[in-house]
Design an enzyme around this catalytic site. Structure first.
Site, PDB file in Angstrom:
ATOM      1  N   GLN A  20      -6.122  15.082  12.407  1.00  0.00           N
ATOM      2  CA  GLN A  20      -6.219  16.444  12.131  1.00  0.00           C
ATOM      3  C   GLN A  20      -6.251  17.271  13.316  1.00  0.00           C
ATOM      4  O   GLN A  20      -5.554  18.400  13.171  1.00  0.00           O
ATOM      5  CB  GLN A  20      -7.462  16.820  11.393  1.00  0.00           C
ATOM      6  N   HIS A 114     -11.043   7.387   9.916  1.00  0.00           N
ATOM      7  CA  HIS A 114     -11.102   8.674   9.333  1.00  0.00           C
ATOM      8  C   HIS A 114      -9.786   8.753   8.796  1.00  0.00           C
ATOM      9  O   HIS A 114      -8.732   9.333   9.273  1.00  0.00           O
ATOM     10  CB  HIS A 114     -11.312   9.806  10.055  1.00  0.00           C
ATOM     11  N   ASN A 158     -15.087   7.024   7.290  1.00  0.00           N
ATOM     12  CA  ASN A 158     -15.156   8.307   6.724  1.00  0.00           C
ATOM     13  C   ASN A 158     -14.779   8.473   5.324  1.00  0.00           C
ATOM     14  O   ASN A 158     -13.654   8.114   4.914  1.00  0.00           O
ATOM     15  CB  ASN A 158     -14.476   9.429   7.484  1.00  0.00           C
ATOM     16  N   GLU A 159     -15.681   8.954   4.389  1.00  0.00           N
ATOM     17  CA  GLU A 159     -15.043   9.102   3.107  1.00  0.00           C
ATOM     18  C   GLU A 159     -14.520   8.122   2.535  1.00  0.00           C
ATOM     19  O   GLU A 159     -13.420   8.218   1.751  1.00  0.00           O
ATOM     20  CB  GLU A 159     -14.680  10.376   2.922  1.00  0.00           C
TER      21      GLU A 159
HETATM   22  O1  IFM Z   1     -10.447  17.847   6.152  1.00  0.00           O
HETATM   23  C1  IFM Z   1     -11.187  16.960   5.144  1.00  0.00           C
HETATM   24  C2  IFM Z   1     -11.826  15.833   6.099  1.00  0.00           C
HETATM   25  O2  IFM Z   1     -10.661  15.198   6.621  1.00  0.00           O
HETATM   26  C3  IFM Z   1     -12.618  14.672   5.323  1.00  0.00           C
HETATM   27  N1  IFM Z   1     -13.654  15.630   4.246  1.00  0.00           N
HETATM   28  C4  IFM Z   1     -13.124  16.783   3.722  1.00  0.00           C
HETATM   29  C5  IFM Z   1     -12.339  17.587   4.630  1.00  0.00           C
HETATM   30  C6  IFM Z   1     -11.929  19.231   3.990  1.00  0.00           C
HETATM   31  O3  IFM Z   1     -11.193  18.696   2.720  1.00  0.00           O
END
Ligand code: IFM
Length: 399
Positions: A20, A114, A158-159
């Site tokens: 990002q 991520h 991540n997530e």
């Molecule tokens: O931008 C994302 C991130 O990569 C992962 N968690 C949520 C954020 C906002 O949507």
């Protein structure tokens, strides 16, 4: 601890992710996805915030704001550009970031995965490949060997629940699949990959807390939605919260409330405040999910992400303020909460939605990459420095 204050060792930070902010992550599945016309991606990530080159400027910003920690991710596609071929240059890049964090008095929080996969791993089936846990384990071993002695806290995946949901059930992230069975296979693979990564981190140099970061929501059933609610809670949260036993912490990431009716998620109530993402404005979600995560898995909690996409920075200040009040209330009740990371440092690439979602406490000019801190950055920094919440912000009802 008096209500509204934070312990001396509490971590206040901002979170980021490689794809990002770094720019030109061309060897990844997301780069390919952004350049596929049918993907629905609004933009190419392009040069992102050019943090691959400007990372020390980012660290200087975090330090100058008064935060004591920085969360960033290591990009697998750069570290292992081809199967088994590791890049000393990429590893050295991340080693310098870790070292500089220490020079600047910032605890480095490192995420290993991520959202993105190297193209070669995606081509071999990604999270559906029988190799995935071993491959992620081997990559993690290399990263741990290179930077483990400097890591402050490590997050494995991540997530993972969002990667599985968006990629394999809703079909909006790569590989854009909508298949319940494949979603379940991938969800299992997330948990076994996490375990392999924890092992690899613990076997390497350095001793630091290791955990998983989970996307959580304040979930509710409205009439007739009990079964949908229970199913979402089980597949998206509880199956993971049961799988993290033996970890050192759970990373809670939360943005809003989700309500379920008989056919699944329902729209937010008419007249409720919405964020630019279309989410219900709900900073209270932080207190709710911290309490829930601690109760279900019994681990110390770190709020590894929360935030809001907003053009009006006053809304961001209000969100941060209310969210931190919730964290302080949890701490006052004896819950072991160790840190709070605002998502995100810079306005950046928000996946399918491209550059349309300003989540950052710092704006980033898309042409010059100039970083411009917003008042919310100062607000968060003031709380981090004083470890105290002042009077509530945004208590007046909004029109
Ligand atoms: O931008 C994302 C991130 O990569 C992962 N968690 C949520 C954020 C906002 O949507």
């Amino acid at each position: 601890m008096a209500t509204g204050t934070f312990p001396d060792n509490f971590l206040f930070g901002a979170a980021t992710a490689a794809h990002q902010i770094e720019g030109s992550n061309t060897n990844s599945d997301w780069w390919a996805f952004e350049h596929t016309a049918s993907s629905g991606c609004r933009d190419s990530s392009g040069d992102a915030c050019d943090s691959w080159h400007r990372w020390d400027e980012d660290l200087a910003l975090v330090q100058s704001l008064g935060l004591n920690s920085y969360r960033f991710s290591v990009e697998w596609a750069r570290v292992e550009p081809a199967p088994g071929e590791f890049s000393p240059v990429a590893l050295d890049h991340y080693r310098r970031i870790v070292q500089r964090c220490h020079d600047r008095g910032l605890v480095p929080v490192v995420t290993l995965h991520h959202f993105t996969l190297p193209t070669w791993m995606a081509e071999r089936g990604g999270f559906e490949s029988p190799e995935i846990a071993a491959r992620l384990g081997a990559y993690t071993e290399r990263v741990a060997g290179a930077i483990g002695d400097g890591i402050g806290l490590a997050c494995t995946i991540n997530e993972p629940n969002i990667v599985a949901l968006m990629g394999y059930l809703l079909g909006v992230f790569p590989p854009a699949v909508r298949d319940r069975k494949r979603f379940e296979v991938v969800s299992d693979a997330m948990r076994s990959s996490h375990r392999a990564m924890v092992e690899a981190l613990r076997a390497g140099p350095g001793r630091y807390p290791v955990g998983l970061t989970l996307s959580m929501a304040e979930m509710e059933a409205i009439e007739g939605g009990e079964a949908q609610y229970a199913q979402a809670l089980e597949h998206l949260e509880d199956a993971y919260l049961r799988a993290v036993g033996g970890d050192d912490f759970i990373g809670v990431q939360c943005y809003t409330r989700l309500r379920f009716g008989p056919d699944g998620p329902v729209d937010i109530p008419e007249g409720a405040r919405r964020t630019l993402m279309g989410y219900e404005f709900r900073p209270e979600v932080v207190e709710h999910t911290v309490r829930r995560a601690a109760a279900v898995c019994g681990l110390p909690v770190v709020v590894t992400e929360t935030g809001i996409s907003a053009d009006d920075d006053a809304e961001r200040i209000e969100f941060i303020d209310t969210a931190l009040r919730g964290v302080a209330a949890c701490i006052a009740d004896g819950i072991d909460v160790r840190g709070f990371y605002y998502w995100t440092l810079l306005d950046n690439f928000e996946w399918v939605l491209g550059y349309s979602q300003p989540f950052g406490i710092v704006a980033c000019d898309r042409a010059t990459f100039e970083r411009m801190p917003k008042p919310s950055a100062t607000h968060l920094g003031r709380i981090a420095r004083s470890r105290e919440l002042g009077s509530p912000v945004g208590a007046e009802p909004r029109q």
